[in-house]
Design an enzyme around this catalytic site. Structure first.
Site, mmCIF file in Angstrom:
data_model
loop_
_atom_site.group_PDB
_atom_site.id
_atom_site.type_symbol
_atom_site.label_atom_id
_atom_site.label_comp_id
_atom_site.label_asym_id
_atom_site.label_seq_id
_atom_site.Cartn_x
_atom_site.Cartn_y
_atom_site.Cartn_z
ATOM 1 N N HIS A 1 22.562 33.011 81.246
ATOM 2 C CA HIS A 1 21.258 33.757 81.777
ATOM 3 C C HIS A 1 21.187 33.908 83.100
ATOM 4 O O HIS A 1 20.512 34.800 83.776
ATOM 5 C CB HIS A 1 20.127 33.197 80.945
ATOM 6 C CG HIS A 1 18.996 33.853 81.108
ATOM 7 N ND1 HIS A 1 18.778 35.199 80.855
ATOM 8 C CD2 HIS A 1 17.658 33.570 81.709
ATOM 9 C CE1 HIS A 1 17.649 35.811 80.896
ATOM 10 N NE2 HIS A 1 16.673 34.553 81.498
ATOM 11 N N TYR B 1 13.501 38.504 69.631
ATOM 12 C CA TYR B 1 13.921 37.141 69.968
ATOM 13 C C TYR B 1 12.909 35.974 70.202
ATOM 14 O O TYR B 1 13.294 34.621 69.908
ATOM 15 C CB TYR B 1 15.430 37.031 70.605
ATOM 16 C CG TYR B 1 15.016 37.237 72.346
ATOM 17 C CD1 TYR B 1 14.495 36.155 72.895
ATOM 18 C CD2 TYR B 1 15.514 38.303 72.729
ATOM 19 C CE1 TYR B 1 14.277 36.288 74.091
ATOM 20 C CE2 TYR B 1 15.386 38.441 74.200
ATOM 21 C CZ TYR B 1 14.822 37.482 74.833
ATOM 22 O OH TYR B 1 14.562 37.615 76.119
ATOM 23 N N GLU B 2 11.848 36.590 70.614
ATOM 24 C CA GLU B 2 10.860 35.338 71.197
ATOM 25 C C GLU B 2 9.918 35.279 69.822
ATOM 26 O O GLU B 2 9.062 34.259 69.773
ATOM 27 C CB GLU B 2 9.861 35.826 72.015
ATOM 28 C CG GLU B 2 10.494 36.042 73.502
ATOM 29 C CD GLU B 2 9.859 36.783 74.560
ATOM 30 O OE1 GLU B 2 9.088 36.170 75.188
ATOM 31 O OE2 GLU B 2 9.740 38.197 74.628
ATOM 32 N N HIS C 1 10.327 37.067 83.342
ATOM 33 C CA HIS C 1 9.313 38.118 83.397
ATOM 34 C C HIS C 1 7.980 37.722 83.548
ATOM 35 O O HIS C 1 7.568 36.342 83.258
ATOM 36 C CB HIS C 1 9.208 38.218 81.893
ATOM 37 C CG HIS C 1 10.362 39.003 81.137
ATOM 38 N ND1 HIS C 1 10.150 40.430 80.560
ATOM 39 C CD2 HIS C 1 11.728 38.921 81.098
ATOM 40 C CE1 HIS C 1 11.650 40.746 80.236
ATOM 41 N NE2 HIS C 1 12.289 39.775 80.473
ATOM 42 N N ASN D 1 25.882 41.723 83.677
ATOM 43 C CA ASN D 1 27.411 41.120 83.523
ATOM 44 C C ASN D 1 28.260 41.716 82.831
ATOM 45 O O ASN D 1 27.835 42.981 82.097
ATOM 46 C CB ASN D 1 26.880 39.648 82.826
ATOM 47 C CG ASN D 1 26.287 40.271 81.403
ATOM 48 O OD1 ASN D 1 24.973 40.415 81.633
ATOM 49 N ND2 ASN D 1 26.890 40.126 80.476
ATOM 50 N N HIS E 1 9.989 40.448 73.437
ATOM 51 C CA HIS E 1 11.303 40.630 72.703
ATOM 52 C C HIS E 1 11.017 40.296 71.262
ATOM 53 O O HIS E 1 10.496 39.183 71.054
ATOM 54 C CB HIS E 1 12.229 40.069 73.523
ATOM 55 C CG HIS E 1 12.604 40.134 74.710
ATOM 56 N ND1 HIS E 1 11.856 39.538 75.782
ATOM 57 C CD2 HIS E 1 13.447 41.177 75.607
ATOM 58 C CE1 HIS E 1 12.260 40.269 76.979
ATOM 59 N NE2 HIS E 1 13.274 41.248 76.720
ATOM 60 N N MET F 1 18.794 43.523 74.439
ATOM 61 C CA MET F 1 18.126 43.248 73.494
ATOM 62 C C MET F 1 16.803 43.534 73.555
ATOM 63 O O MET F 1 15.700 42.904 72.950
ATOM 64 C CB MET F 1 18.168 41.329 73.580
ATOM 65 C CG MET F 1 19.381 40.741 73.537
ATOM 66 S SD MET F 1 19.223 39.053 73.622
ATOM 67 C CE MET F 1 20.964 38.441 74.139
ATOM 68 N N SER F 2 16.353 44.637 73.946
ATOM 69 C CA SER F 2 15.105 45.247 74.153
ATOM 70 C C SER F 2 15.398 46.628 74.274
ATOM 71 O O SER F 2 16.014 47.319 73.376
ATOM 72 C CB SER F 2 14.664 44.560 75.353
ATOM 73 O OG SER F 2 15.330 45.282 76.439
ATOM 74 N N ALA G 1 18.052 44.749 81.291
ATOM 75 C CA ALA G 1 19.257 44.042 81.808
ATOM 76 C C ALA G 1 20.384 44.305 80.723
ATOM 77 O O ALA G 1 19.590 44.053 79.595
ATOM 78 C CB ALA G 1 19.122 42.628 82.072
ATOM 79 N N SER H 1 14.268 41.927 82.735
ATOM 80 C CA SER H 1 14.454 40.456 83.279
ATOM 81 C C SER H 1 14.965 40.672 84.821
ATOM 82 O O SER H 1 16.120 41.336 85.003
ATOM 83 C CB SER H 1 15.563 39.616 82.495
ATOM 84 O OG SER H 1 15.477 39.903 81.117
HETATM 85 N N1 HPA Z 1 24.277 40.946 76.056
HETATM 86 C C1 HPA Z 1 23.069 41.191 75.444
HETATM 87 N N2 HPA Z 1 22.023 41.339 76.245
HETATM 88 C C2 HPA Z 1 22.255 41.165 77.538
HETATM 89 C C3 HPA Z 1 23.331 41.084 77.979
HETATM 90 C C4 HPA Z 1 24.644 40.641 77.177
HETATM 91 O O1 HPA Z 1 25.556 40.446 77.649
HETATM 92 N N3 HPA Z 1 23.219 40.999 79.559
HETATM 93 C C5 HPA Z 1 21.846 41.167 79.706
HETATM 94 N N4 HPA Z 1 21.262 41.399 78.653
#
Ligand code: HPA
Length: 269
Positions: free
Chosen positions: A242, A80-81, A56, A230, A78, A206-207, A108, A25
Protein backbone atom coordinates in the site's frame (compact mmCIF):
# COMPACT_ATOMS: atom_id res chain seq x y z
CA UNK A 1 -31.05 11.18 4.84
CA UNK A 2 -29.82 12.31 1.39
CA UNK A 3 -32.22 15.26 1.47
CA UNK A 4 -31.19 16.15 5.01
CA UNK A 5 -27.50 16.18 3.98
CA UNK A 6 -28.36 18.27 0.92
CA UNK A 7 -30.20 20.84 3.04
CA UNK A 8 -27.36 20.90 5.57
CA UNK A 9 -24.82 21.65 2.82
CA UNK A 10 -27.07 24.27 1.18
CA UNK A 11 -26.96 26.10 4.50
CA UNK A 12 -23.15 26.21 4.42
CA UNK A 13 -22.35 27.25 0.86
CA UNK A 14 -22.87 30.41 -1.17
CA UNK A 15 -22.81 28.93 -4.70
CA UNK A 16 -24.24 25.57 -5.74
CA UNK A 17 -21.60 23.36 -7.38
CA UNK A 18 -22.07 22.29 -10.98
CA UNK A 19 -19.04 19.98 -11.17
CA UNK A 20 -17.87 17.42 -8.63
CA UNK A 21 -14.56 15.66 -8.15
CA UNK A 22 -13.71 12.58 -6.08
CA UNK A 23 -10.06 12.28 -5.13
CA UNK A 24 -8.66 8.79 -4.53
CA UNK A 25 -5.86 7.39 -2.36
CA UNK A 26 -2.96 9.81 -1.99
CA UNK A 27 -4.50 12.19 -4.54
CA UNK A 28 -6.05 14.68 -2.11
CA UNK A 29 -4.10 17.83 -3.10
CA UNK A 30 -6.50 19.24 -5.68
CA UNK A 31 -8.97 20.56 -3.08
CA UNK A 32 -6.37 23.22 -2.11
CA UNK A 33 -6.67 24.74 -5.58
CA UNK A 34 -10.22 25.97 -5.06
CA UNK A 35 -10.74 29.65 -4.23
CA UNK A 36 -13.41 30.96 -1.80
CA UNK A 37 -13.04 27.60 -0.11
CA UNK A 38 -15.45 26.08 2.40
CA UNK A 39 -14.22 22.82 3.98
CA UNK A 40 -16.77 20.52 5.60
CA UNK A 41 -15.48 17.39 7.40
CA UNK A 42 -17.50 14.31 6.47
CA UNK A 43 -18.33 13.75 10.13
CA UNK A 44 -20.43 16.94 10.19
CA UNK A 45 -22.68 15.99 7.27
CA UNK A 46 -25.85 14.02 8.17
CA UNK A 47 -25.54 10.37 7.10
CA UNK A 48 -22.18 10.82 5.38
CA UNK A 49 -19.93 7.76 5.80
CA UNK A 50 -16.58 8.56 7.41
CA UNK A 51 -13.41 7.66 5.51
CA UNK A 52 -11.26 5.04 7.23
CA UNK A 53 -8.80 4.35 4.38
CA UNK A 54 -5.22 5.50 4.84
CA UNK A 55 -4.40 8.36 2.44
CA UNK A 56 -7.95 9.70 2.46
CA UNK A 57 -8.59 13.02 4.20
CA UNK A 58 -12.35 12.77 4.62
CA UNK A 59 -13.68 16.21 3.82
CA UNK A 60 -15.86 17.90 1.28
CA UNK A 61 -14.53 21.19 -0.13
CA UNK A 62 -16.69 23.71 -1.96
CA UNK A 63 -15.24 26.60 -3.93
CA UNK A 64 -14.48 27.97 -7.37
CA UNK A 65 -12.07 26.59 -9.92
CA UNK A 66 -11.36 29.18 -12.63
CA UNK A 67 -14.79 30.69 -11.94
CA UNK A 68 -16.69 27.38 -11.95
CA UNK A 69 -18.46 26.39 -8.69
CA UNK A 70 -17.15 22.97 -7.73
CA UNK A 71 -17.35 20.39 -4.94
CA UNK A 72 -14.36 18.17 -4.17
CA UNK A 73 -14.55 14.99 -2.11
CA UNK A 74 -11.13 14.22 -0.63
CA UNK A 75 -11.61 10.60 0.37
CA UNK A 76 -14.35 8.13 -0.44
CA UNK A 77 -16.08 5.17 1.19
CA UNK A 78 -15.13 1.73 -0.14
CA UNK A 79 -17.01 -1.58 0.05
CA UNK A 80 -13.91 -3.19 1.60
CA UNK A 81 -14.25 -0.89 4.61
CA UNK A 82 -17.57 -2.56 5.27
CA UNK A 83 -19.75 0.15 3.79
CA UNK A 84 -22.89 -0.73 1.83
CA UNK A 85 -23.35 0.23 -1.82
CA UNK A 86 -25.76 2.97 -0.61
CA UNK A 87 -23.04 4.40 1.63
CA UNK A 88 -20.40 4.13 -1.11
CA UNK A 89 -22.61 6.20 -3.43
CA UNK A 90 -23.97 8.60 -0.80
CA UNK A 91 -21.63 11.44 -1.79
CA UNK A 92 -22.57 11.19 -5.45
CA UNK A 93 -26.26 11.19 -4.55
CA UNK A 94 -25.93 14.29 -2.36
CA UNK A 95 -23.81 16.19 -4.90
CA UNK A 96 -26.33 15.28 -7.60
CA UNK A 97 -29.15 16.64 -5.43
CA UNK A 98 -27.13 19.82 -4.90
CA UNK A 99 -27.06 20.37 -8.66
CA UNK A 100 -23.81 18.75 -9.84
CA UNK A 101 -24.20 17.69 -13.49
CA UNK A 102 -20.61 16.54 -14.18
CA UNK A 103 -18.36 14.36 -12.04
CA UNK A 104 -14.70 13.43 -12.30
CA UNK A 105 -13.76 10.26 -10.40
CA UNK A 106 -10.07 9.68 -9.68
CA UNK A 107 -8.53 6.57 -8.21
CA UNK A 108 -5.36 4.59 -7.72
CA UNK A 109 -5.15 1.47 -9.85
CA UNK A 110 -2.82 -1.38 -10.70
CA UNK A 111 -1.64 -1.60 -14.30
CA UNK A 112 -2.63 -4.84 -16.05
CA UNK A 113 -1.87 -3.83 -19.62
CA UNK A 114 1.86 -4.32 -20.11
CA UNK A 115 2.20 -1.08 -22.06
CA UNK A 116 1.28 0.93 -18.94
CA UNK A 117 3.89 2.39 -16.63
CA UNK A 118 3.85 3.08 -12.93
CA UNK A 119 3.09 6.76 -12.31
CA UNK A 120 1.10 7.33 -15.50
CA UNK A 121 -2.41 8.80 -15.74
CA UNK A 122 -5.07 6.64 -17.40
CA UNK A 123 -8.40 7.68 -18.84
CA UNK A 124 -11.17 5.18 -18.11
CA UNK A 125 -13.18 4.42 -21.24
CA UNK A 126 -15.37 1.74 -19.66
CA UNK A 127 -15.51 -0.54 -16.65
CA UNK A 128 -16.11 -4.15 -15.61
CA UNK A 129 -17.95 -4.43 -12.30
CA UNK A 130 -16.64 -7.48 -10.43
CA UNK A 131 -17.62 -6.18 -7.00
CA UNK A 132 -20.66 -8.44 -6.86
CA UNK A 133 -23.15 -5.70 -6.13
CA UNK A 134 -24.89 -2.68 -7.62
CA UNK A 135 -26.09 0.45 -5.82
CA UNK A 136 -29.41 0.34 -7.73
CA UNK A 137 -30.50 -3.02 -6.25
CA UNK A 138 -33.77 -2.65 -4.37
CA UNK A 139 -36.80 -0.44 -4.97
CA UNK A 140 -36.02 2.27 -7.51
CA UNK A 141 -36.26 5.86 -6.33
CA UNK A 142 -37.84 7.44 -9.41
CA UNK A 143 -36.91 10.90 -8.13
CA UNK A 144 -33.26 9.94 -8.65
CA UNK A 145 -33.47 8.08 -11.96
CA UNK A 146 -34.90 5.29 -14.06
CA UNK A 147 -35.09 1.57 -13.09
CA UNK A 148 -32.77 0.32 -15.86
CA UNK A 149 -30.25 3.02 -16.72
CA UNK A 150 -28.20 2.69 -19.91
CA UNK A 151 -24.46 2.27 -19.33
CA UNK A 152 -23.18 2.35 -22.92
CA UNK A 153 -21.64 5.79 -22.46
CA UNK A 154 -21.00 5.55 -18.72
CA UNK A 155 -17.71 7.45 -19.11
CA UNK A 156 -19.01 10.25 -21.32
CA UNK A 157 -17.38 10.10 -24.74
CA UNK A 158 -17.49 13.88 -25.20
CA UNK A 159 -15.77 14.36 -21.83
CA UNK A 160 -13.11 11.82 -22.78
CA UNK A 161 -12.38 13.77 -25.94
CA UNK A 162 -12.05 16.94 -23.86
CA UNK A 163 -9.78 15.12 -21.40
CA UNK A 164 -7.53 13.94 -24.22
CA UNK A 165 -7.29 17.46 -25.67
CA UNK A 166 -6.43 18.93 -22.26
CA UNK A 167 -3.79 16.23 -21.63
CA UNK A 168 -2.25 16.85 -25.06
CA UNK A 169 -2.18 20.63 -24.49
CA UNK A 170 -0.40 20.13 -21.16
CA UNK A 171 1.93 17.46 -22.62
CA UNK A 172 0.66 14.91 -20.10
CA UNK A 173 0.78 11.37 -21.53
CA UNK A 174 -2.53 9.62 -20.96
CA UNK A 175 -3.39 6.03 -21.84
CA UNK A 176 -7.02 4.95 -22.17
CA UNK A 177 -8.88 1.72 -21.49
CA UNK A 178 -10.98 -0.47 -19.24
CA UNK A 179 -11.05 -0.38 -15.42
CA UNK A 180 -11.96 -3.57 -13.57
CA UNK A 181 -13.28 -3.16 -10.04
CA UNK A 182 -12.60 -5.82 -7.43
CA UNK A 183 -13.98 -5.92 -3.91
CA UNK A 184 -10.57 -5.99 -2.19
CA UNK A 185 -9.04 -5.28 0.23
CA UNK A 186 -6.49 -7.98 -0.62
CA UNK A 187 -4.67 -7.25 -3.84
CA UNK A 188 -5.28 -9.68 -6.69
CA UNK A 189 -3.41 -12.91 -7.24
CA UNK A 190 -1.31 -13.28 -10.42
CA UNK A 191 -3.95 -15.74 -11.72
CA UNK A 192 -6.69 -13.16 -11.15
CA UNK A 193 -4.64 -10.59 -13.05
CA UNK A 194 -4.25 -12.99 -16.00
CA UNK A 195 -8.04 -13.53 -15.87
CA UNK A 196 -8.68 -9.77 -15.81
CA UNK A 197 -6.34 -9.24 -18.77
CA UNK A 198 -8.12 -12.02 -20.68
CA UNK A 199 -11.55 -10.43 -20.17
CA UNK A 200 -10.33 -7.07 -21.43
CA UNK A 201 -9.29 -5.07 -18.38
CA UNK A 202 -6.33 -2.68 -18.59
CA UNK A 203 -6.23 -1.53 -14.96
CA UNK A 204 -7.67 -2.81 -11.68
CA UNK A 205 -8.88 -1.05 -8.57
CA UNK A 206 -11.34 -1.24 -5.67
CA UNK A 207 -13.53 1.81 -6.18
CA UNK A 208 -15.31 4.09 -8.67
CA UNK A 209 -17.69 1.73 -10.49
CA UNK A 210 -20.58 1.93 -8.01
CA UNK A 211 -20.20 5.72 -7.92
CA UNK A 212 -20.27 5.87 -11.73
CA UNK A 213 -23.40 3.68 -11.80
CA UNK A 214 -25.14 6.01 -9.33
CA UNK A 215 -24.00 9.07 -11.30
CA UNK A 216 -25.33 7.64 -14.57
CA UNK A 217 -28.58 6.73 -12.82
CA UNK A 218 -28.99 10.43 -11.95
CA UNK A 219 -27.97 11.62 -15.42
CA UNK A 220 -24.67 13.02 -14.16
CA UNK A 221 -22.02 12.88 -16.88
CA UNK A 222 -18.94 11.07 -15.62
CA UNK A 223 -15.25 10.95 -16.32
CA UNK A 224 -12.78 8.54 -14.69
CA UNK A 225 -9.04 9.03 -14.25
CA UNK A 226 -6.81 6.36 -12.75
CA UNK A 227 -3.33 6.89 -11.49
CA UNK A 228 -1.36 3.73 -12.24
CA UNK A 229 0.31 3.46 -8.85
CA UNK A 230 1.84 0.01 -9.38
CA UNK A 231 1.97 -2.78 -11.89
CA UNK A 232 -0.62 -5.44 -11.01
CA UNK A 233 0.25 -8.69 -9.24
CA UNK A 234 2.59 -11.13 -10.97
CA UNK A 235 3.87 -8.67 -13.60
CA UNK A 236 7.02 -7.64 -11.76
CA UNK A 237 9.03 -9.87 -9.44
CA UNK A 238 7.97 -7.86 -6.40
CA UNK A 239 5.12 -7.66 -3.94
CA UNK A 240 2.52 -4.89 -3.92
CA UNK A 241 2.56 -2.65 -0.87
CA UNK A 242 0.00 0.00 0.00
CA UNK A 243 2.96 2.33 0.69
CA UNK A 244 3.99 2.04 -2.97
CA UNK A 245 0.44 3.00 -4.00
CA UNK A 246 0.51 6.09 -1.76
CA UNK A 247 4.06 7.04 -2.81
CA UNK A 248 3.21 6.93 -6.50
CA UNK A 249 0.02 8.88 -5.82
CA UNK A 250 2.15 11.59 -4.18
CA UNK A 251 4.49 11.65 -7.21
CA UNK A 252 1.71 12.24 -9.77
CA UNK A 253 -0.35 14.53 -7.56
CA UNK A 254 1.01 17.74 -9.09
CA UNK A 255 0.41 16.48 -12.61
CA UNK A 256 -3.13 15.49 -11.68
CA UNK A 257 -3.75 18.91 -10.11
CA UNK A 258 -2.55 20.68 -13.29
CA UNK A 259 -4.75 18.43 -15.38
CA UNK A 260 -7.92 18.84 -13.27
CA UNK A 261 -7.46 22.61 -13.07
CA UNK A 262 -7.45 22.87 -16.86
CA UNK A 263 -10.13 20.20 -17.34
CA UNK A 264 -12.94 21.26 -15.00
CA UNK A 265 -13.81 24.62 -16.58
CA UNK A 266 -14.00 22.81 -19.95
CA UNK A 267 -16.53 20.29 -18.60
CA UNK A 268 -18.74 23.04 -17.21
CA UNK A 269 -18.80 24.96 -20.51
N1 HPA B 1 -5.10 -3.73 -7.35
C1 HPA B 1 -6.26 -3.25 -6.88
N2 HPA B 1 -6.42 -2.00 -6.48
C2 HPA B 1 -5.34 -1.19 -6.55
C3 HPA B 1 -4.12 -1.62 -7.03
C4 HPA B 1 -3.98 -2.98 -7.45
O1 HPA B 1 -2.92 -3.44 -7.89
N3 HPA B 1 -3.27 -0.55 -6.97
C5 HPA B 1 -4.00 0.49 -6.48
N4 HPA B 1 -5.25 0.12 -6.22
Amino acid sequence: MIDEATRYLEGHITAKPTVGVVLGSGLGAFADELTERVDIPYGEIPGWPGSTAIGHAGKLTFGQIEGVPAAVMAGRAHLYEGYTPAQVTYGVRVLGKLGVRSMVFTNAAGGINLTLERGGLFLISDHINLQGCNPLVGPNDESLGTRFPDMSDAYCRAYREIAKSVAAELCIPMAEGVYAAMLGPSYETPAEIRFLRAIGADVVGMSTVLEVIAANHMGIKSLGISCVTNMAAGILQQKIHHEEVLETGALVRDTLVRFLKALLPRLAA
